[in-house]
Design an enzyme around this catalytic site. Structure first.
Site, mmCIF file in Angstrom:
data_model
loop_
_atom_site.group_PDB
_atom_site.id
_atom_site.type_symbol
_atom_site.label_atom_id
_atom_site.label_comp_id
_atom_site.label_asym_id
_atom_site.label_seq_id
_atom_site.Cartn_x
_atom_site.Cartn_y
_atom_site.Cartn_z
ATOM 1 N N GLU A 36 0.875 -1.162 0.000
ATOM 2 C CA GLU A 36 0.000 0.000 0.000
ATOM 3 C C GLU A 36 0.921 1.223 0.000
ATOM 4 O OE1 GLU A 36 -2.762 0.353 3.266
ATOM 5 O OE2 GLU A 36 -3.500 2.259 2.479
ATOM 6 N N ARG A 267 5.711 -12.909 9.584
ATOM 7 C CA ARG A 267 6.306 -11.618 9.271
ATOM 8 C C ARG A 267 7.614 -11.438 10.017
ATOM 9 N NH1 ARG A 267 2.547 -7.492 9.092
ATOM 10 N NH2 ARG A 267 3.973 -5.891 9.770
ATOM 11 N N LYS A 277 4.460 0.721 9.405
ATOM 12 C CA LYS A 277 4.549 1.955 8.620
ATOM 13 C C LYS A 277 3.855 3.107 9.328
ATOM 14 C CE LYS A 277 3.178 0.088 4.736
ATOM 15 N NZ LYS A 277 2.568 -0.078 3.403
#
Ligand code: ATP
Ligand code: MG
Length: 560
Positions: A36, A267, A277
């Site tokens: 994104e 992850r 982020k």
């Protein structure tokens, strides 16, 4: 493939090989990396990139870059550009660039099809109300009062969501699935919402935007993705991913043989590092760091500026591997990877970060000797360079001690030490200022002990680095340490991550001196400063003053 090789496959590779063997999706392999564009990529994304691009590379498939740009309020072109740059720098090439926003018309059409099939409805309750009605994993939710609206009314209200007349939050489109499903994601998920903020690509053309779950799988489907690889938090979304694909396929009988499938891996979490982020953006916006490329940031651009190489990052990712178990990796492992890489690549040079003047009282005033300095003992082919030796030198202030303990093998009055690539010297005295701070150190050199001469084998316990006072350049050196002082800054209980910032994460040394050899060093060039660590040239460097970043120390000083 031999059993031996098979064993070293990660679990996703095992799946891909099985799918290939079974001829799934006509033997096609297609992946995507779907960021994104709401921030810069971090080292966690590098793990996903190595997987997505790596699988395609290894099995003769295709990997596309797809921007998952369905939330215009947080997305910007700056992020799109940085993401492209960082992927290329890591050494990967996409086949095509796609944008989820390119599918807005198709997604809209699909939503209309669902409405017409009685599988979606407009809800006008607040998000809080909708959340309240969701129930809990052990208790069924309750139906929205709007659940059974007639199709025509749903269609009309949906149209209005895209005209700008509906305020944000006043109306959503929900899939009509099952309010009692044990998987909460099935309890009539919101699939469209209203956002008035203009989109970085489609401008003001749309006011209604699809939610992640309604865009991701469908985008995979439109593109022909076969293996949609993501992180474990999406595991619980997978049934919904499959449900939407099922609905979509019902409208597209011609695609009967094809179906994208989602796979999840763990992850990357790193100690002393924050990897979200959203939180990294807060660090930038609140000026707690000097931008996304601050060398203390775990962003790709920060690591690049810090002196990390793509090879070191890829090797690190390869080493930690892919599993189904959440874990936190010791950041020392990442530091080890760059140390190993630079050890074989970086030229050895001399720099003095905290200089004090050393005067060799018996060395001739006008003489300049050019000493040979080996560029890299790990790689003979890198050759050597010359370093100027003169009567006045700089050494590291901490390499001198007036009243030294027995085990201090550096410079102290009466004790011999070797100056690297030069002579053995012995301190004879010091000059101090009024406050007792040492201004100059005096020493005698032994002319018979020049490196390479027979006498040079005389054993002394300490070797110091130095630069010539006259033939050295001024420099600024930025010493970085971990940005946070706790292992898990984002999950410390009842505290804010800001409380855990390490106040010593940046120390700036403005009076450093570096040898002349560095005169033409270019931004991002890496060096080993003898005895000090690996450093690179910061883009802030000017013609008059070089600026260096410490990439990593020579050894892991934090090892217990
Ligand atoms: P963040 O949580 O840091 O904001 P994100 O998951 O929202 O990251 P996306 O842009 O949606 O970021 O991620 C793009 C891809 O990168 C996704 O497939 C995601 O699973 C993967 N990814 C994100 N963070 C990590 C991580 N820490 N380790 C491995 N893969 C990650
Ligand atoms: Mg995300």
């Amino acid at each position: 493939m031999s059993e031996e090789c098979k064993k070293s496959l990660n679990f996703i590779e095992v799946i891909v090989e099985k799918d290939l063997a079974e001829g799934k999706n006509a033997g096609k392999i297609q992946t995507r990396f779907p960021p994104e564009p709401n921030g810069y990529l971090h080292i966690g994304h590098a793990k996903a990139i190595c997987m997505d691009f790596g699988i395609a590379q290894k099995y003769g498939g295709v990997c596309n870059l797809r921007f998952d740009d369905t939330n215009p309020s947080k997305e910007e072109v700056e992020y799109v550009d940085s993401i492209k740059e960082d992927i290329q720098w890591l050494g990967y090439k996409w086949e095509n660039i796609y944008y989820a926003s390119d599918y807005f018309p198709q997604l809209w059409a699909f939503a209309v099809q669902l409405i017409k099939a009685g599988k979606a409805y407009i809800d006008e309750q607040s998000s809080e109300e909708i959340a309240r009605q969701k129930g809990t994993p052990t208790q069924a939710g309750i139906h929205s009062p709007y659940r059974d609206r007639p199709v025509a009314e749903n269609l009309r209200l949906f149209e209005q969501m895209n005209t700008g007349e509906i305020p944000e939050g006043a109306r959503v489109l929900r899939a009509k699935i099952d309010m009692a499903n044990p998987n909460m994601h099935f309890r009539d998920p919101v699939i469209y919402r209203v956002i008035h903020h203009p989109h970085h690509r489609t401008g003001t053309a749309w006011k209604a935007y699809p939610m992640y779950d309604f865009a991701h799988g469908q985008s995979d489907y439109f593109e022909g993705v076969t293996h949609s690889i993501c992180t474990l938090e999406f595991e619980v979304h997978r049934p919904l991913y499959d449900w939407f694909i099922e609905q979509l396929k019902a409208f597209r009988p011609e695609d009967a043989g094809y179906r994208p499938q989602q796979f999840e891996f763990n992850r990357l979490n790193l100690t002393y590092t924050m990897m979200s982020k959203r939180k990294l953006l807060q660090l930038v916006q609140e000026e707690l760091v000097c931008g996304w490329d601050d060398p203390r940031m775990p962003t790709i651009t920060g690591l690049r500026r810090r002196g990390y190489t793509p090879e070191a990052i890829r090797k690190f990712i390869d080493k930690i591997g892919y599993t189904k178990f959440e874990a936190t990796i010791d950041v020392a492992l990442l530091e080890h990877a760059i140390r190993e890489d630079l050890n074989v690549k970086a030229k050895r040079v001399s720099a003095v970060i905290d200089p004090v003047r050393l005067i060799l009282v018996n060395y001739p005033r006008e003489t300049v000797e050019m000493m040979e300095a080996v560029n890299n003992p790990e790689d003979e082919s890198m050759g050597s360079h010359e370093i100027a030796f003169t009567r006045e030198l700089f050494i590291e202030r901490e390499d001198f001690m007036e009243d030294a303990p027995k085990k201090f093998f550096r410079m102290t009055p009466g004790q011999e030490v070797r100056l690297k690539n030069a002579y053995i010297v012995k301190c004879t005295g010091v000059k101090k200022d009024e406050e007792g701070k040492i201004e100059e150190i005096y020493a005698e050199y032994d002319p018979e002990t020049k490196s390479g001469m027979p006498e040079s084998n005389r054993k002394v316990k300490g070797t110091l680095h130095w630069v010539s006072a006259e033939y050295s350049l001024p420099a600024e050196v930025r010493l970085y340490d971990r940005l946070f002082s706790v292992e898990n800054p984002s999950e410390e209980k009842d505290t804010d991550f800001r409380e855990h910032l390490n106040p010593g994460s940046l120390i700036i040394k403005t009076d450093a001196r570096v040898e002349k050899e560095l005169e033409n060093a270019k931004p991002l060039d890496s060096f080993q400063f003898q005895r000090l660590g690996y450093f690179n040239v910061d883009p802030d460097s000017t013609a008059g003053k070089l600026v260096f970043n410490r990439t990593v120390s020579l050894k892991d000083s934090k090892k217990a």
